[in-house]
Design a protein around this motif. Structure first.
Motif, mmCIF file in Angstrom:
data_model
loop_
_atom_site.group_PDB
_atom_site.id
_atom_site.type_symbol
_atom_site.label_atom_id
_atom_site.label_comp_id
_atom_site.label_asym_id
_atom_site.label_seq_id
_atom_site.Cartn_x
_atom_site.Cartn_y
_atom_site.Cartn_z
ATOM 1 N N ILE A 36 -132.959 -42.547 -5.015
ATOM 2 C CA ILE A 36 -132.840 -43.106 -3.653
ATOM 3 C C ILE A 36 -134.303 -43.729 -3.240
ATOM 4 O O ILE A 36 -134.228 -44.870 -2.545
ATOM 5 C CB ILE A 36 -132.555 -41.867 -2.616
ATOM 6 C CG1 ILE A 36 -132.539 -42.461 -1.144
ATOM 7 C CG2 ILE A 36 -133.412 -40.829 -2.514
ATOM 8 C CD1 ILE A 36 -131.505 -43.528 -1.161
ATOM 9 N N ASN A 37 -135.343 -43.263 -3.808
ATOM 10 C CA ASN A 37 -136.699 -43.923 -3.579
ATOM 11 C C ASN A 37 -136.462 -45.241 -4.152
ATOM 12 O O ASN A 37 -137.215 -46.268 -3.649
ATOM 13 C CB ASN A 37 -137.790 -43.104 -4.119
ATOM 14 C CG ASN A 37 -138.044 -41.809 -3.375
ATOM 15 O OD1 ASN A 37 -137.434 -41.340 -2.667
ATOM 16 N ND2 ASN A 37 -139.193 -41.179 -3.869
ATOM 17 N N GLY A 38 -136.215 -45.505 -5.317
ATOM 18 C CA GLY A 38 -135.904 -46.770 -6.010
ATOM 19 C C GLY A 38 -135.033 -47.781 -5.194
ATOM 20 O O GLY A 38 -135.263 -48.819 -4.872
ATOM 21 N N ALA A 39 -134.139 -47.174 -4.870
ATOM 22 C CA ALA A 39 -132.854 -47.881 -4.068
ATOM 23 C C ALA A 39 -133.697 -48.487 -2.674
ATOM 24 O O ALA A 39 -133.449 -49.593 -2.442
ATOM 25 C CB ALA A 39 -131.798 -47.224 -3.800
ATOM 26 N N ARG A 40 -134.135 -47.534 -1.949
ATOM 27 C CA ARG A 40 -134.722 -47.980 -0.678
ATOM 28 C C ARG A 40 -135.939 -48.913 -0.884
ATOM 29 O O ARG A 40 -135.980 -50.029 -0.230
ATOM 30 C CB ARG A 40 -135.674 -46.681 0.063
ATOM 31 C CG ARG A 40 -134.525 -45.838 0.556
ATOM 32 C CD ARG A 40 -135.409 -44.866 1.350
ATOM 33 N NE ARG A 40 -134.207 -43.830 2.004
ATOM 34 C CZ ARG A 40 -134.565 -42.555 1.731
ATOM 35 N NH1 ARG A 40 -135.324 -41.877 1.162
ATOM 36 N NH2 ARG A 40 -133.375 -41.582 1.905
ATOM 37 N N PHE A 41 -136.815 -48.671 -2.038
ATOM 38 C CA PHE A 41 -137.862 -49.717 -2.295
ATOM 39 C C PHE A 41 -137.422 -51.132 -2.483
ATOM 40 O O PHE A 41 -137.906 -52.007 -1.995
ATOM 41 C CB PHE A 41 -138.668 -49.300 -3.666
ATOM 42 C CG PHE A 41 -139.817 -50.189 -3.820
ATOM 43 C CD1 PHE A 41 -140.983 -49.969 -2.893
ATOM 44 C CD2 PHE A 41 -139.969 -51.091 -4.779
ATOM 45 C CE1 PHE A 41 -142.188 -50.669 -3.289
ATOM 46 C CE2 PHE A 41 -140.990 -51.940 -4.859
ATOM 47 C CZ PHE A 41 -142.173 -51.707 -4.209
#
Ligand SMILES: [Zn+2]
Length: 478
Positions: free
Chosen positions: A413-418
């Motif tokens: 999720i952090n990658g997707a948000r970034f």
């Protein structure tokens, strides 16, 4: 009646076989029943879930009912754990056009290790990357979804081939214009020769255009000012580490002064001084700044450790070497030669540094800084094999003190948000891309269970463990 799920959208109830009226076509392309769904946001497992997929998207996630909904393919997830496909947030495709095919052959390695999305952190194969991306989207090439920075921005006579070289504002504007024309996903700045001013001005100019920036940074700049200008992520831990020094200002000034001498100080020359002056209170202040300005950090612990151990490690028998094209293996020579030339003191220091870096990770997490899991795999980065290196990174993040759930967040999720893709990716929910990994064991209990892959789903397409092995066979060269 392929239209049915699309017409009714995400509210469509899970249709049991036989309840779909006269419908002859199954409602879904894929249904996974009885799976333990790992909610990466809460770190909890939702047991006995049915996940229904059509046209590459998750349509519904619900408790398993007595009868499986009609689907072209039904997989029994009993006793298994379903996670979102993993994101490797720092990889490279590079080495020039003569290595394009060899780079393309790295794509199956990502999928085979459960990585369904990668962030390319700059290189010289941008046209090839765009071509693969289209082929992958169209289902003609097996590989992860690729986000890319395109060419890096650096200074004159930059180290990496294909970099956009900037010294003044006009060149910065030109470089950003060209990246926007290319429609890259973000801007990657590298520090081999870029000046402090050009570095900070590039961040500010990109920020004005609404472009995401990440980078290495020249040691003549401080991470605090880069973060304040709008830097969105700091790659590796060197720059975070320098900013944890109580003497950062004087070290920065010494680097600046050295530039006009015959022996300019590089990053590695001043690291021992940074190490000696590490200060916990300075670090805590920095982390608050990073959290406040939403500057993420990509620790890349795995490559740091691997390179620190390179002088005394024999990699010639690594089984994964068989899947790395000899032309890419040839690019490992520079790092190997560098490792062989290291003094005993340098070797010892690199190991100390790695141990220190591990301690930064939980502190960053606790301060609310976004962590992104990245491997730095790619040509030139010796023995950092695509796929397994990200799993190694996650293992080190947990060893450093993150919970397995936090490590998983850093790789989903952090990658997707970034990359501003969280509306359609990064978790297992209706409406999201059907990028999934079915595991035989629970990764929240032991992060090494990410290696127990039963199947990988990318945009709804299933690869069983056997199919993944076949995919690897196809790129095996010996
Ligand atoms: Zn890199």
């Amino acid at each position: 009646m392929k239209l049915l799920p699309r017409l009714l959208g995400v509210t469509l109830p899970l249709l049991a076989a036989g309840c779909a009226g006269r419908q002859t076509q199954p409602a879904y392309d894929l249904v996974i029943t009885h799976a333990n769904v790992v909610d990466v946001e809460t770190g909890r497992v939702r047991p006995d879930q049915t996940v229904a997929v059509s046209e590459g998207q998750i349509r519904q996630v619900a408790n398993t009912s007595r009868q499986a909904p009609a689907a072209k393919r039904v997989m029994d997830g009993t006793g298994k754990y379903l996670i979102p496909g993993l994101w490797d947030m720092h990889v490279h495709f590079r080495g020039g056009d003569s290595l394009a095919a060899a780079n393309r052959n790295l794509l199956p390695l990502y999928l085979a290790h459960g990585i369904t999305t990668v962030r390319d952190a700059g290189g010289d194969l941008t046209p090839s990357i765009f071509a693969w991306r289209e082929q992958i989207r169209a289902g003609r090439l097996a590989g992860p979804t690729i986000y890319t920075s395109g060419p890096k921005i650096d200074g004159p006579k930059a180290f990496w081939a294909g970099s956009l070289e900037v010294e003044n504002q006009a060149q910065i504007d030109q470089a950003l214009d060209s990246l926007q024309r290319l429609k890259v996903d973000y801007v990657k700045i590298y520090e081999s020769t870029i000046s402090r001013e050009a570095f900070l001005n590039t961040i500010a100019a990109a920020e004005k255009r609404g472009m995401t920036t990440t980078g290495h940074m020249p040691y003549t700049a401080t991470l605090r000012e880069a973060s304040e200008r709008g830097l969105d992520a700091s790659e590796h831990l060197y720059y975070v580490f320098k900013a944890c020094s109580s003497k950062e200002d004087s070290i920065t000034a010494a680097v600046q002064r050295s530039l006009s001498t015959p022996k300019p100080l590089g990053l590695f020359a001043v690291l021992p001084a940074v190490y000696r002056t590490y200060d916990a209170a300075t670090a805590a202040r920095l982390y608050r700044t990073l959290a406040q300005h939403k500057t993420a950090v990509v620790p890349t612990l795995y490559i740091q450790k691997l390179l620190a151990e390179l002088p005394e490690t024999d990699h010639s028998r690594d089984t994964l070497l068989a899947y790395i094209d000899p032309k890419i293996q040839a690019t490992y020579a520079r790092r190997l030669a560098g490792a062989q030339a290291q003094s005993a003191a340098t070797r010892a220091f690199n190991k100390q540094l790695g141990a220190k870096f591990m301690t930064l990770v939980p502190a960053l997490q606790q301060a609310g800084v976004t962590l992104l899991a990245g491997s730095d795999s790619g040509a030139s980065n010796s023995y950092v094999y695509p796929g397994t290196s990200l799993l190694g990174e996650l293992e080190l993040l947990v060893q450093a003190g993150l919970t397995p759930a936090q490590a998983l967040q850093a790789a989903t999720i952090n990658g997707a948000r970034f990359l501003k893709a969280d509306q359609h990716a990064g978790t297992i929910r209706a409406g999201k891309d059907a990028d999934l990994v079915l595991l035989n064991q629970n990764p929240l209990v032991d992060i090494r269970n990410l290696r127990q892959i039963n199947a990988v789903v990318t945009r709804g397409r299933v690869y069983t463990a056997a199919e993944l092995r076949q995919m690897l066979q196809a790129v095996k060269h010996r």
